[in-house]
Write an enzyme that holds these catalytic residues in place. Structure first.
Site, PDB file in Angstrom:
ATOM      1  N   ASN A 137      -2.864   0.841   2.501  1.00  0.00           N
ATOM      2  CA  ASN A 137      -2.428   2.110   1.914  1.00  0.00           C
ATOM      3  C   ASN A 137      -1.857   3.069   2.950  1.00  0.00           C
ATOM      4  OD1 ASN A 137      -3.023   1.378  -0.669  1.00  0.00           O
ATOM      5  ND2 ASN A 137      -5.004   2.403  -0.752  1.00  0.00           N
ATOM      6  N   ASP A 167      -0.522   5.982  -2.126  1.00  0.00           N
ATOM      7  CA  ASP A 167      -1.361   5.515  -3.232  1.00  0.00           C
ATOM      8  C   ASP A 167      -2.603   6.387  -3.419  1.00  0.00           C
ATOM      9  OD1 ASP A 167      -2.496   4.196  -5.311  1.00  0.00           O
ATOM     10  OD2 ASP A 167      -2.345   2.197  -4.439  1.00  0.00           O
ATOM     11  N   THR A 188     -12.192  -0.508  -2.358  1.00  0.00           N
ATOM     12  CA  THR A 188     -12.007  -1.897  -1.943  1.00  0.00           C
ATOM     13  C   THR A 188     -13.307  -2.359  -1.282  1.00  0.00           C
ATOM     14  OG1 THR A 188      -9.664  -1.497  -1.641  1.00  0.00           O
ATOM     15  CG2 THR A 188     -10.574  -3.393  -0.483  1.00  0.00           C
TER      16      THR A 188
END
Length: 400
Positions: free
Chosen positions: A215, A228, A246
């Site tokens: 990201n 993002d 994540t």
């Protein structure tokens, strides 16, 4: 190993409208709308020419007066030439675009256009995430290391965010090629991320909640841009309970579901610094449940080659106890900035981009896309956004 980590992340992580018409049977613009559109296009070109960072106080206070981060009532998709797909997700596609009918010399001024189909956003229950993303990006527009949302707009079917284009691609790609970053490179990138987190947390009260190399993009000058913001949320001093992120980067309090705030970003930042220096995160297993067990236990193993200052920083950030976690304790981000590992950083020069990036991408020009993958064309089968759906949902999208 790094490629396997990347793949596992991808598998886990899912994580007044367009009335204008033309000769195709669509309604045409009024004279006032035409003038507004030309003014908007002129501003876009002007911004692309300047592109200088705003000070934290300018970003925070001038939400209504900034050249960037606004909702446009005249821009439409047909004002842009879609050049190439830069990325796809479950409900969005990002295109490299340029404005149509621009003046000579402006053809190289390009943007990234994120297109989100309303039907998919609703079907995948992403309405709140999408609204958060748009509003957070509007609030932080102008920060030197956060992707700038220049404008947002919508039509009957879709939502649009016009963003800065970062031609360098993902930091993850450079890390994978290098296997690991040396200490000065890691310090430079980490320092820019500290400035991002300081602003998000202390000026905006926003938890980013998805910090990871995928990201973070590299711009033409070698500086970072965080992208993002789908999981970003304005939490202020409250706690939130949504499980998102994540696996390798999740903080223990997210896994335990005990409520979390901005402290999750400092934990993830510690994991990120470790991955920069070592080439893979400290907690890793093919089975996400095993990763969670390792995280909750919180025991980080350090390679013998890692400097004592780096170990001390990471252990302070990756503290299972949020009341003792560096960045979340009294002094906030300033305590991170004054850590010995950042002893060589001139924070003011860094914020104002007066220090050169350690990796400057080789580019043929502003519209070079060599650092992005090739993607399949968009499918033609699309579910219609019906009048009934519009009546129920359009009010949720009014900020666009």
């Amino acid at each position: 190993m790094a490629a396997a980590v990347h793949k596992a992340r991808e598998l886990f992580h899912h994580g007044s409208h367009g009335d204008r018409k033309n000769s195709d049977g669509k309604k045409s613009l009024s004279k006032q709308e035409s003038r507004d559109l030309e003014e908007e296009k002129h501003q876009l070109m002007e911004y692309e020419e300047m592109k200088r960072p705003l000070s934290p106080s300018q970003i925070h206070e001038d939400h209504g007066r900034k050249m960037v981060g606004h909702s446009s009532h005249v821009l439409r998709q047909e004002d842009f030439e879609l050049v190439k797909t830069l990325g796809t997700g479950t409900f969005a596609r990002v295109w490299l675009v340029r404005l149509k009918n621009t003046a000579k010399g402006d053809q190289n001024k390009v943007f990234a256009l994120k297109i989100l189909r309303k039907v998919d956003v609703i079907r995948l229950k992403q309405v709140e995430h999408v609204r958060n993303e748009r509003n957070v990006l509007a609030g932080v527009a102008g920060h030197p290391f956060i992707t700038t949302m220049v404008a947002s707009f919508q039509d009957h079917d879709s939502l649009y965010m016009l963003l800065d284009y970062c031609p360098g691609g993902e930091v993850f790609s450079y890390l994978r090629r290098a296997r690991r970053f040396n200490e000065p490179t890691s310090q430079f990138y980490a320092a820019e991320i500290v400035l991002i987190l300081e602003f998000l947390h202390e000026k905006e009260g926003v938890a980013y909640r998805d910090l990871k190399p995928e990201n973070i993009l590299i711009d033409a000058e070698g500086h970072l841009k965080l992208v993002d913001f789908g999981f970003a949320k304005k939490v202020e001093n409250r706690e939130t309970y949504t499980l998102c992120g994540t696996p390798e980067y999740l903080a223990p309090e997210v896994i335990r579901n005990t409520g979390h705030g901005t402290a999750v970003d400092w934990w993830a930042f510690g994991i990120l610094v470790y991955e920069f220096l070592v080439g893979q995160p400290p907690f890793w297993d093919q089975n996400p449940m095993k990763i969670y067990e390792q995280i909750v236990e919180g025991h980080v193993r350090y390679p013998s080659a890692m400097s004592s200052e780096a170990r001390d920083l990471i252990s302070g950030l990756c503290n299972v106890d949020t009341s003792k976690r560096l960045g979340n304790i009294s002094g906030g981000a300033q305590r991170v900035k004054s850590h010995p590992w950042f002893g060589n950083i001139d924070w003011d020069a860094l914020y104002n981009r007066r220090i050169n990036g350690p990796i400057v991408p080789h580019l043929r020009g502003p519209a070079d896309t060599r650092n992005f993958d090739e993607y399949e064309p968009e499918g033609s089968q699309r579910e219609a956004y019906t009048r009934e759906m519009a009546e129920k949902w359009d009010d949720y999208f009014k900020d666009f």
